[in-house]
Scaffold this motif. Structure first.
Motif, PDB file in Angstrom:
ATOM      1  N   SER A 761       0.823  -1.212   0.000  1.00  0.00           N
ATOM      2  CA  SER A 761       0.000   0.000   0.000  1.00  0.00           C
ATOM      3  C   SER A 761       0.857   1.261   0.000  1.00  0.00           C
ATOM      4  O   SER A 761       2.054   1.230   0.304  1.00  0.00           O
ATOM      5  CB  SER A 761      -0.905   0.005   1.238  1.00  0.00           C
ATOM      6  N   ALA A 796      -8.175   2.433   0.795  1.00  0.00           N
ATOM      7  CA  ALA A 796      -7.091   1.462   0.638  1.00  0.00           C
ATOM      8  C   ALA A 796      -7.560   0.033   0.916  1.00  0.00           C
ATOM      9  O   ALA A 796      -6.738  -0.879   0.993  1.00  0.00           O
ATOM     10  CB  ALA A 796      -5.934   1.816   1.572  1.00  0.00           C
ATOM     11  N   LYS A 812      -7.487   0.857  -6.204  1.00  0.00           N
ATOM     12  CA  LYS A 812      -6.931   1.651  -7.308  1.00  0.00           C
ATOM     13  C   LYS A 812      -8.055   2.361  -8.047  1.00  0.00           C
ATOM     14  O   LYS A 812      -9.239   2.093  -7.841  1.00  0.00           O
ATOM     15  CB  LYS A 812      -6.142   0.757  -8.281  1.00  0.00           C
ATOM     16  N   SER A 823      -2.921   4.083  -7.651  1.00  0.00           N
ATOM     17  CA  SER A 823      -3.559   3.974  -6.340  1.00  0.00           C
ATOM     18  C   SER A 823      -4.479   5.172  -6.163  1.00  0.00           C
ATOM     19  O   SER A 823      -4.257   6.237  -6.768  1.00  0.00           O
ATOM     20  CB  SER A 823      -2.517   3.955  -5.229  1.00  0.00           C
TER      21      SER A 823
END
Length: 967
Positions: A761, A796, A812, A823
């Motif tokens: 991440s 996320a 994403k 992202s």
């Protein structure tokens, strides 16, 4: 009156609370030792809604002249409450003086909302029409009407408290930069923060476990704890209860709960919102309390009303008496199953009936605690003689108890079973005969999947057979009797499906209840005397919710028997109930993993979702503390306690469950002789003194926080960067790109996950770049004090479904101008750098789930200006408003799909430049660069929310008003 022409600040704190004095619209300070408290600012000093919404300010003083507030229209029912032996307790708003027969029939829980609305009525934040809505509850509640509510106080735990204190510290900096008095940033209602979520069971089965676990707790959390300690000294009115003191809800029940406030000689019912879902435990004490998200809690601290739907109330009638040997835990698991089946989401549950007098206060608190598990906003028990007895037991003064009883009787909020009862009107009704409750546990994966103890063995075998689900593990028949052999520190050992590897007496749900705690100790005593033992590879632990438990276990002489079975005290905090169970022995872990065993945990907690208690315990059962001990002794959940022995005694004789199970009378006698008022007094007199590790934490004495730019836990957020004294006014949205295009049921977990930080991440990349090793990433929840990590953690969730990705799942999105897949954070930053607005498209129930403040803060930091959805979860919508994001609702029957929107368009939302031209709930046109346009409803639902929007958010709103107020 709550309305004043100037903000009241500098509230001082005494043992029982905080007092404010308002005389002629001016504020003063008066410490009289009658309240414990904290909370912040208020818009009450605005002259009228029109002035509050004025955007043509020029000079700030023109916008906020020091004009007297409106008179409370209900001051005519302000009465004096006389003391029985002469003198006065204080003034109060007398509900019977309204002479409205509808009030007599209101549920007690609704009367608390009514009194608050009457006391706070200023015709701006709280209006006369809101009071009428509540009085007419029987007719208005089915219509889902909204009302404002101002709770008397706020409760925090450390996971949610850190970001709240970060915000307060940041507001002080903003006040300072704008030339205001930063010391004005002090909460206006009592705020108590209990540090209880950080301790883990790293060390168990040891006399030194408490000290060892606390040392590890401080090593991991030193930076967070130092910050909270600074907050406890920097904010005059903030009580921070140090680590090692207890669990927030048990401390609230035994010490912090007031039942009735006496503030500046004004009496009113206690009420509380907390940033933890089990705040409802206080409902057992007759205090209206429930869990909320961080922004709502901060708004309450800042003196803002909460907007809530006037709830329906389910009347739950209790009859009879529990049978011998049946515990409060058995009762709450039964109640939870009944209410889940009935459907009580968004409602209050109010308990009544003759069975109430048979339930101790601790039993009531156990039932109230599990409101989130049965889905209700509250599980409320009105105040009666049982409540008063508990207040006496826990060391509240005689005068305080006399005041509470006199006030509640005068306002017809006290239940006296010696008097004829006026039948209350409820939205729906349930009934339970207490004698029908039988011993039970719940699991293996949900709190409301109750299993009667006598059916447990059969249910377990059904779970092994069933396909994977809430009640199934799909273990093939030929594998169900598998035995995993291993060596435990040189001793041969075996594991079978259903063997217990964690047995934890944990959670405020049960550790607040002396009957079940001492019941567990009596079971331990009987077991030890008969020669029973717990297998050494079972991780046993005892984590009381307050030091009082330790005192009465020692007084009873029974702690030594718990120790003998491995149930040493490991710490004073949530521990296993919230997943802080620590590692299990490596040999046990390997045996489970390598043989794919369905290992079990038995705990006296309130949640048992798969993966929560421990990654390796696929079966997790909620049980009373005495049953936790019994299952630890048996070593398995695959047992019929009625017909199979728990183990072999010292003389080789089979020992059965009935041989170690105490009678209710036996337990009651131990409680009577061991639980004493002085224990509560001694524990809570010392509660803020801390411990050596806390006291050794070095914190600066400055009222402004010295931010460390290298810290990855505590960081100054950018909310007030470039802020001026002039409100920015309403912002429209011009040529915005769609950052994300969602379907239905996007939860706050999708928007702002709380769990582990994935190694790939953007947050992980940030931490690695700042020298944090992967093993020290911790969780998003523990890093909520750092906006840089939380912004990167926004959207996320690895299960995110974004229509722009055409079926691909993950955190994403598509950067529309370049068609690059990035992202979400990287795409948002690219838009921000280019000065381009962004919006989000969504379906129904956007923002459902936990009321998580970062689910609104995160999108704001990403540059999101508006969310267009079919519908919003109520609290999340208000959180968006609080952070300056525009919530727009598609018209009925329309959504992005029916309108042919792909998310590749650019969107323009044309709002008036003057907030005085915007009305709550008005329609606006959204135009796209493809020529399509459509109409949406602006979900600013009140004038107060428009004032927040005009200022760029609730925190900015309060800062400007604090600066403008003349002290």
């Amino acid at each position: 009156m709550e309305v004043a022409s100037r903000l009241v600040v500098g509230v001082e704190r005494g043992r029982e609370g905080t007092q404010e004095r308002r005389e002629g619209g001016h504020s003063g300070e008066k410490k009289i030792g009658e309240e414990d408290g904290v909370i912040l600012g208020s818009p009450n000093f605005l002259q009228t809604p029109k002035e509050a919404l004025s955007s043509d300010l020029g000079f700030f003083n023109r916008a906020f002249p020091p004009i007297m507030a409106a008179e409370n229209p209900f001051n005519t029912i302000l009465k004096t409450l006389e003391k029985p032996n002469g003198g006065e307790f204080g003034k109060y708003y007398c509900l019977p003086a309204l002479n409205d027969p509808r009030i007599d029939k209101l549920p007690y829980s609704i009367k608390i909302l009514l009194e608050s609305a009457i006391r706070n009525c200023d015709e701006f934040q709280v209006k006369s029409k809101d009071v009428e809505k509540i009085i007419d509850w029987e007719n208005t509640s089915p219509k889902q009407v909204e009302i404002p509510f101002k709770p008397a106080r706020v409760l925090l735990q450390d996971f949610t408290g850190v970001p709240a204190v970060v915000d307060l510290a940041c507001m002080r900096d903003a006040m300072n930069k704008l030339g205001g008095d930063s010391n004005k940033i002090n909460p206006l209602v009592p705020v108590d923060l209990v540090i209880d979520h950080s301790v883990q069971v790293d060390v168990a089965r040891s006399e030194n476990a408490v000290q060892a676990n606390m040392e590890l707790e401080f090593q991991r959390n030193k930076e967070r704890f130092a910050f909270l300690k600074w907050g406890s000294t920097a904010f005059d009115n903030m009580l921070v209860v140090p680590p090692g003191s207890g669990i927030v809800h048990q401390v609230n029940l035994e010490y912090l709960g007031r039942v009735v406030f006496n503030k500046n000689d004004m009496l009113y019912p206690d009420s509380v919102v907390g940033t933890d879902s089990h705040t409802t435990m206080i409902d057992g004490l007759g205090v209206a309390g429930w869990g909320v998200g961080g922004i709502e809690a901060e708004a309450a601290m800042l003196g803002q009303p909460m907007s809530m739907v006037l709830p329906g109330v389910v009347g739950f009638k209790l009859l009879g008496k529990l049978m011998d040997g049946v515990t409060a835990t058995d009762l709450v698991l039964t109640v939870t199953q009944m209410l889940r089946k009935h459907g009580v989401v968004g409602k209050f549950v109010e308990f009544y009936g003759e069975g109430m007098s048979e339930l101790s206060l601790a039993d009531r608190a156990t039932i109230a605690n599990m409101s989130p598990e049965y889905g209700a906003t509250m599980g409320f028990f009105p105040v009666d003689h049982v409540t008063l007895q508990y207040l006496q037991l826990t060391g509240r003064s005689d005068e305080t108890i006399a005041m509470i009883e006199s006030y509640l009787r005068a306002n017809k909020m006290f239940v006296d079973y010696n008097e004829p009862q006026i039948e209350k009107v409820y939205s729906s009704y349930l009934e339970l005969k207490l004698e029908d409750v039988e011993p039970c546990i719940s699991g293996p994966k949900r709190p409301h999947d109750r299993v009667p103890l006598k059916e447990m063995k059969a249910d377990w075998h059904a779970c092994l057979d069933n396909r994977v689900g809430f009640k199934g593990f799909a273990i093939p028949k030929d594998s169900q009797n598998k035995v995993a052999k291993f060596s435990f520190h040189g001793t041969p050992a075996e594991l079978r499906h259903g063997d217990v590897v964690i047995a934890a007496i944990t959670s405020c749900t049960n550790t607040s209840n002396p009957s079940v705690m001492l019941g567990a100790a009596v079971v331990a005593k009987k077991a030890c005397e008969l020669g029973l033992e717990v297998k050494p590879w079972v991780k046993t632990s005892l984590a009381p919710g307050s030091g009082v438990v330790t005192k009465y276990l020692q007084k009873s002489g029974l702690q030594k028997y718990l120790n003998q079975l491995g149930f040493h005290i490991v710490g004073y905090g949530c521990t296993t109930c919230i997943g802080n169970s620590g590692d299990i022995d490596e040999s046990v872990a390997s045996a489970i993993s390598e043989n794919d065993m369905v290992a079990a945990a038995v705990l006296s907690g309130n949640r048992n979702f798969e993966g929560r208690v421990h990654p390796l315990t696929r079966a997790n059962y909620l049980a009373s503390p005495p049953l936790v001990v019994a299952y630890a002794l048996a070593g398995t959940v695959d047992i019929d306690f009625e017909t199979e022995p728990i183990g072999m005694g010292k003389d080789g004789k089979e020992i059965f469950f009935r041989d170690i199970w105490p009678s209710s009378e036996e337990v009651a006698n131990v409680v009577q002789s061991s639980v004493l008022p002085d224990m509560f007094k001694a524990t809570y007199q010392a509660i803020t003194k801390g411990n050596p590790m806390w006291n050794e934490l070095s914190v600066p004495s400055s009222n402004l926080y010295a931010w460390d730019p290298t810290s990855t836990y505590i960081h100054e957020p950018p909310y007030f960067k470039d802020m001026t004294m002039s409100p920015p006014g309403p912002h429209g949205v011009k040529d915005a790109y769609c950052l994300l295009n969602f379907g239905d049921s996007i939860t706050t977990d999708h928007i702002s996950p709380a769990g582990s930080i994935h190694k790939d991440s953007t947050a992980a990349k940030f931490l690695l770049e700042h020298g944090v090793d992967r093993r020290d990433f911790n969780s998003y929840g523990s890093r909520r004090g750092n906006d840089e990590i939380m912004a990167r953690g926004t959207f996320a969730n690895i299960r995110l479904v974004n229509k722009l990705l055409k079926g691909e799942v993950g955190p994403k999105t598509i950067h529309i101008p370049t068609v690059e897949k990035l992202s979400v954070y990287d795409a948002a930053m690219r838009y921000k750098t280019a000065g381009q607005d962004t919006i989000i498209l969504a379906g129904a129930e956007y923002g459902s789930g936990s009321s998580r403040d970062w689910a609104a803060k995160g999108p704001m930091l990403l540059g999101v200006k508006a969310v267009i959805a079919k519908s919003f979860e109520r609290i999340h919508r208000s959180n968006l408003v609080g952070m300056g994001i525009i919530p727009l609702r598609f018209k009925l029957g329309e959504d992005a799909d029916t309108l042919g929107l792909t998310g590749h368009e650019r969107y323009t939302i044309d709002l008036p430049s003057s907030v005085s031209e915007i009305r709550p709930g008005q329609d606006v046109t959204v135009a796209t660069d493809t020529g399509k346009s459509f109409t949406c409803t602006v979900r600013f639902d009140t004038e107060v929310e428009l004032a927040y929007f005009n200022h760029g958010g609730i925190l900015q709103y309060v800062i400007r008003n604090l600066i403008s107020s003349k002290q």
